[in-house]
Enzyme design. Sequence first.
Site, PDB file in Angstrom:
ATOM      1  N   LYS A  93       9.045  21.198  18.185  1.00  0.00           N
ATOM      2  CA  LYS A  93       9.399  19.831  17.781  1.00  0.00           C
ATOM      3  C   LYS A  93       9.961  19.036  18.956  1.00  0.00           C
ATOM      4  O   LYS A  93      10.992  18.367  18.850  1.00  0.00           O
ATOM      5  CB  LYS A  93      10.375  19.838  16.597  1.00  0.00           C
ATOM      6  CG  LYS A  93       9.805  20.555  15.363  1.00  0.00           C
ATOM      7  CD  LYS A  93      10.805  20.587  14.229  1.00  0.00           C
ATOM      8  CE  LYS A  93      10.222  21.267  13.004  1.00  0.00           C
ATOM      9  NZ  LYS A  93      10.007  22.726  13.191  1.00  0.00           N
ATOM     10  N   ASP A 384       4.181  -8.760 -14.970  1.00  0.00           N
ATOM     11  CA  ASP A 384       3.497  -7.474 -15.034  1.00  0.00           C
ATOM     12  C   ASP A 384       2.050  -7.610 -15.503  1.00  0.00           C
ATOM     13  O   ASP A 384       1.121  -7.139 -14.855  1.00  0.00           O
ATOM     14  CB  ASP A 384       4.281  -6.490 -15.905  1.00  0.00           C
ATOM     15  CG  ASP A 384       4.432  -6.970 -17.350  1.00  0.00           C
ATOM     16  OD1 ASP A 384       4.317  -8.189 -17.608  1.00  0.00           O
ATOM     17  OD2 ASP A 384       4.680  -6.123 -18.237  1.00  0.00           O
ATOM     18  N   ILE A 385       1.842  -8.276 -16.638  1.00  0.00           N
ATOM     19  CA  ILE A 385       0.528  -8.400 -17.263  1.00  0.00           C
ATOM     20  C   ILE A 385       0.299  -9.858 -17.619  1.00  0.00           C
ATOM     21  O   ILE A 385       1.244 -10.572 -17.945  1.00  0.00           O
ATOM     22  CB  ILE A 385       0.448  -7.572 -18.570  1.00  0.00           C
ATOM     23  CG1 ILE A 385       0.826  -6.118 -18.310  1.00  0.00           C
ATOM     24  CG2 ILE A 385      -0.939  -7.667 -19.189  1.00  0.00           C
ATOM     25  CD1 ILE A 385      -0.183  -5.362 -17.530  1.00  0.00           C
TER      26      ILE A 385
END
Length: 463
Positions: A93, A384-385
């Site tokens: 690493k 949302d809708i």
Amino acid sequence: MNFFAKLAEAVQRNNSLLCVGLDPQLELLPPGESLEQSLVAWGKALIEQTSDLVCCYKPNIAFYEQAGPQGLHALQQTLAAIPEGIPILLDAKRGDIGSTADAYARAAYQQYHADAITISPYLGQDSIKPFLKDTDKAVFILCQTSNPSAREIQQHGEPPLFEFIAQTAKAWGSVDQIGFVIGATQPDALQSIRAICPEHWFLAPGVGAQGGDLAQALQAGLRADGIGMIIPVSRGVIYADNPRQAALNFRDAINAVRAGFIPSAALSDRERLIISLFEHGCVRFGNFTLASGKQSPIYIDIRRVISFPDLFKQAVAAYLKLLHTLQFDLVAGVPYAALPLSTVAAWKMTVPLIYPRKEAKAHGTGQMIEGAYMPGQCAVLMEDIITSGGSILTAAETLRSAGLHVDDVVVLVERKQGGAAALAEHGIKLHPVLNIYEVLDTLKAHGLIEADIYTNVIAYLQG
């Protein structure tokens, strides 16, 4: 021969994606005349028992460094005992500025004869270049790691940092030199990075002691050819009563999943969102009464999104892609379903949030709009809708009556039932993430709904 060619040959010869991690715990070593001899004997015994069952070995240099010079000498002797046809992936690493990275690369490749090494990308491309000078060598770049707190850093931002790393770092070298470290504990990350990097190899730690689900990880991360992943296991093999049998069990478990693996075309973000909405119960079929009073054979419940963090994140990301294309001063969430989504979206964009109330407060200020704003500012609505558009028009009227401009609304799903036309009549442009036909087509294409359900809903929408 470069690392990945050597790896592919070992995968085929040993029929294995298993990588045994060499992570010696000093207190668990067998007795010996010296610490160095104990380390070498321990490592050689493991290699002798497993070399025909693995695709590579992954020594973690820290476990040898802790023993000082004896440990480093032992590491050199242990790696020299690995058969020529098995590649060595040094888990170090590393990550530092150019001259230091040069020194790290020389140590890994000249002192330990590693074929590949794990690398941190934090310092950018110039810290990786020294490890790629030799075209036979490869790097595995830390992307989404398996430790519990990794999300705090690696999933920060939009797109999340781990996706940005993959998208950026894959251009730092060829597919013959660049791989990525993505934890087996993170199947969503494996899936998303596989879509970004369809040909790259992944190192996927986390199976075994860390609790990663092997089947989920492989299904999410395998390439279309059924390989492309290295599955490292350390404690589950090296401290087993019978390391060979443990390695054989892991190899066979991996191959059992591979045998049933059916490659799928990489999903787009939109397809992934639709499938996630369905799998989390946000798209349902039956007989429902909508807020508009209409009957419907399909119900889309975005309120459930907030209970599933990964889905919540997907939905917000989808909104943000549209919001970034618009000009506005404020985000205005339409109560109530869109408020959590609009709150997070506004926060991520560092844009002020307001929301129009459905009714005036009966106490305090009695105001109809919560939040700070000034007349003349422009607000984008989030909902949302949309079906008929009634709730959006009500919210827009409240904002406009306070002197705010409302020209655009962003919704997650458009039901294609007249809402867009209704908004247009009032000077508001609709920007949907998805429409209901796209939702239905995607679910049908992936075998998630039956043909009769699909036909019934389409007939309803067009009736």
